[in-house]
Design an enzyme around this catalytic site. Structure first.
Site, mmCIF file in Angstrom:
data_model
loop_
_atom_site.group_PDB
_atom_site.id
_atom_site.type_symbol
_atom_site.label_atom_id
_atom_site.label_comp_id
_atom_site.label_asym_id
_atom_site.label_seq_id
_atom_site.Cartn_x
_atom_site.Cartn_y
_atom_site.Cartn_z
ATOM 1 N N ASN A 49 8.434 3.151 -4.385
ATOM 2 C CA ASN A 49 7.341 2.844 -5.302
ATOM 3 C C ASN A 49 7.731 3.386 -6.683
ATOM 4 O OD1 ASN A 49 4.694 2.748 -6.634
ATOM 5 N ND2 ASN A 49 3.854 2.535 -4.568
ATOM 6 N N GLN A 69 0.567 -6.066 4.180
ATOM 7 C CA GLN A 69 -0.827 -6.273 3.778
ATOM 8 C C GLN A 69 -0.917 -7.498 2.878
ATOM 9 O OE1 GLN A 69 -2.575 -2.095 2.660
ATOM 10 N NE2 GLN A 69 -0.370 -2.011 2.420
ATOM 11 N N ASN A 70 0.237 -8.098 2.572
ATOM 12 C CA ASN A 70 0.251 -9.231 1.640
ATOM 13 C C ASN A 70 -0.083 -10.542 2.355
ATOM 14 O OD1 ASN A 70 1.060 -7.275 -0.100
ATOM 15 N ND2 ASN A 70 3.206 -7.879 -0.147
ATOM 16 N N SER A 130 -0.311 1.246 -2.514
ATOM 17 C CA SER A 130 -0.971 2.448 -3.037
ATOM 18 C C SER A 130 -1.440 3.347 -1.896
ATOM 19 C CB SER A 130 -2.155 2.054 -3.929
ATOM 20 O OG SER A 130 -3.058 1.274 -3.179
ATOM 21 N N GLY A 160 5.745 -0.371 -1.884
ATOM 22 C CA GLY A 160 4.848 -1.089 -2.791
ATOM 23 C C GLY A 160 3.400 -1.123 -2.375
ATOM 24 N N TYR A 174 -9.816 -17.885 -4.551
ATOM 25 C CA TYR A 174 -8.643 -17.820 -3.669
ATOM 26 C C TYR A 174 -7.718 -19.015 -3.882
ATOM 27 C CZ TYR A 174 -9.751 -13.486 -1.426
ATOM 28 O OH TYR A 174 -9.961 -12.150 -1.220
ATOM 29 N N ASP A 198 0.803 -13.524 0.880
ATOM 30 C CA ASP A 198 1.515 -14.533 0.086
ATOM 31 C C ASP A 198 2.649 -15.268 0.802
ATOM 32 O OD1 ASP A 198 3.625 -12.610 0.092
ATOM 33 O OD2 ASP A 198 2.939 -11.747 -1.796
ATOM 34 N N HIS A 223 -3.428 -8.609 6.868
ATOM 35 C CA HIS A 223 -4.570 -9.154 6.128
ATOM 36 C C HIS A 223 -4.590 -10.678 6.132
ATOM 37 C CE1 HIS A 223 -5.075 -5.124 3.728
ATOM 38 N NE2 HIS A 223 -5.382 -5.022 4.996
HETATM 39 P P1 OAD Z 1 -2.240 -1.892 -4.697
HETATM 40 O O1 OAD Z 1 -2.454 -2.698 -5.914
HETATM 41 O O2 OAD Z 1 -3.316 -0.964 -4.290
HETATM 42 O O3 OAD Z 1 -0.903 -1.036 -4.859
HETATM 43 C C1 OAD Z 1 0.292 -1.638 -5.301
HETATM 44 C C2 OAD Z 1 1.371 -0.575 -5.325
HETATM 45 O O4 OAD Z 1 2.591 -1.201 -5.674
HETATM 46 C C3 OAD Z 1 1.128 0.545 -6.346
HETATM 47 O O5 OAD Z 1 1.311 1.802 -5.722
HETATM 48 C C4 OAD Z 1 2.218 0.290 -7.400
HETATM 49 O O6 OAD Z 1 2.694 1.500 -7.979
HETATM 50 C C5 OAD Z 1 3.291 -0.361 -6.562
HETATM 51 N N1 OAD Z 1 4.241 -1.210 -7.317
HETATM 52 C C6 OAD Z 1 4.063 -1.875 -8.477
HETATM 53 N N2 OAD Z 1 5.166 -2.559 -8.827
HETATM 54 C C7 OAD Z 1 6.077 -2.323 -7.854
HETATM 55 C C8 OAD Z 1 7.420 -2.744 -7.629
HETATM 56 N N3 OAD Z 1 8.055 -3.554 -8.479
HETATM 57 N N4 OAD Z 1 8.047 -2.292 -6.514
HETATM 58 C C9 OAD Z 1 7.423 -1.485 -5.640
HETATM 59 N N5 OAD Z 1 6.155 -1.046 -5.800
HETATM 60 C C10 OAD Z 1 5.490 -1.461 -6.887
HETATM 61 O O7 OAD Z 1 -1.866 -2.909 -3.498
HETATM 62 P P2 OAD Z 1 -1.901 -2.640 -1.935
HETATM 63 O O8 OAD Z 1 -1.538 -1.253 -1.608
HETATM 64 O O9 OAD Z 1 -1.119 -3.742 -1.324
HETATM 65 O O10 OAD Z 1 -6.752 -6.053 0.459
HETATM 66 O O11 OAD Z 1 -3.423 -2.870 -1.620
HETATM 67 C C11 OAD Z 1 -3.862 -2.893 -0.293
HETATM 68 C C12 OAD Z 1 -4.985 -3.863 -0.118
HETATM 69 O O12 OAD Z 1 -6.008 -3.613 -1.085
HETATM 70 C C13 OAD Z 1 -4.624 -5.320 -0.370
HETATM 71 O O13 OAD Z 1 -4.056 -5.955 0.769
HETATM 72 C C14 OAD Z 1 -5.944 -5.938 -0.717
HETATM 73 C C15 OAD Z 1 -6.444 -4.878 -1.669
HETATM 74 O O14 OAD Z 1 -7.797 -4.825 -1.872
HETATM 75 C C16 OAD Z 1 -7.715 -6.991 0.537
HETATM 76 O O15 OAD Z 1 -7.934 -7.788 -0.353
HETATM 77 C C17 OAD Z 1 -8.480 -6.962 1.817
#
Ligand code: OAD
Length: 254
Positions: free
Chosen positions: A223, A111-112, A199, A197, A73, A114, A129
């Site tokens: 997305n 969920q970010n 999934s 952004g 981390y 950062d 998160h």
């Molecule tokens: P994911 O990595 O699962 O999904 C990221 C999404 O962003 C995907 O659908 C991509 O297509 C999309 N993407 C990529 N580039 C992009 C851009 N320039 N503009 C817009 N979208 C874009 O990430 P999360 O959905 O955030 O939790 O994941 C959810 C949680 O799973 C996170 O908070 C984390 C992870 O495990 C923990 O660690 C507890």
């Protein structure tokens, strides 16, 4: 991939946002991708394609091997420390200000971990998160900003002798009650819901999209790729949020 100008859904989505009083926005790793922060589930480049979340991001891993988990981390923090908000973060903050000035609101649920929404100007961000910018003592619960943590050895420790860990939600942990309540209030009171952004596979955050749909409010997804929710939302805007969000804002103001 269609550029924002070619996307036929943009004007309709901009019209919805123009008329909305309250907008709830759920963001995920994708909104920070253009700031240089890795997403999780993208094939090859995603963090979970290269690292095992059960070894690094699970509460049991922290208990078993606090050195490795806190080192990982800290490495992730170093990436966030170098990152700057991108035009997507900034456009969302501008949208929030626009609605607040008009007596409405934009609730940003992320969920970010950062801190880039806040750095881009968004206020009252609901961090579902947690945040990697705060670390807390596992023994005493005391919180401290990351720049006050001594990382000369791992795991870092507090004066109370406890392990300092990031104030984030690990797999196997509950989300903070206050954030859950704020998020639910936002989804239940919005007249447009946007998902940007993410999934849309990690619950409870992913469930907010279903909740908005079940309330019958219009939903917008931004997305570059399809997600499990793409077929269910009112408008799916294909493209990177750093391009689509500023364009949406521009059309909304026209
Ligand atoms: P994911 O990595 O699962 O999904 C990221 C999404 O962003 C995907 O659908 C991509 O297509 C999309 N993407 C990529 N580039 C992009 C851009 N320039 N503009 C817009 N979208 C874009 O990430 P999360 O959905 O955030 O939790 O994941 C959810 C949680 O799973 C996170 O908070 C984390 C992870 O495990 C923990 O660690 C507890």
């Amino acid at each position: 991939m269609a550029t924002p100008t070619e996307n036929p859904q943009l004007d309709k989505a901009a019209g919805l946002l123009r008329l909305a009083r309250r907008i709830a926005v759920l963001t995920g790793a994708g909104i920070s991708a253009e700031s240089g922060i890795e997403t999780f589930r993208q094939p090859r480049t995603g963090l979970w394609a290269r690292y095992d979340p059960m070894e690094l991001a699970h509460v049991d891993a922290l208990a078993r091997d606090p050195k490795t988990v806190t080192e990982w981390y800290h490495w992730r923090f170093s990436k966030c420390a170098d990152a700057r908000p991108n035009p997507g973060h900034e456009a969302l903050a501008k949208l929030q200000k626009l609605k607040r000035d008009a007596g409405g609101d934009v609730d940003v649920l992320t969920q970010n971990i950062d801190g880039l929404h806040q750095a881009g100007g968004a206020e009252d961000v609901v961090e579902l998160h947690g945040s990697i910018l705060r670390w807390r003592c596992q023994k005493a619960g005391a919180m401290r900003p990351i720049h006050e943590v001594d990382f000369s050895s791992f795991p870092p420790t507090s004066e109370a002798g406890g392990v300092l860990r990031p104030d984030i939600v690990l797999f196997g942990e509950m989300l903070p009650t206050g954030a859950l309540e704020a998020a639910e209030r936002a989804v239940m009171s919005c007249d447009v819901f946007m998902t940007i952004g993410t999934s849309a596979v990690v619950y409870p955050a992913a469930g907010y999209i279903d909740l908005a749909i079940s309330r019958g409010v219009p939903t917008v997804e931004i997305n570059p790729d399809a997600t499990p929710m793409t077929g269910s939302v009112t408008h799916a805007l294909r493209g990177p949020s750093g391009a689509v969000l500023p364009e949406l804002l521009r059309r909304m103001r026209d």
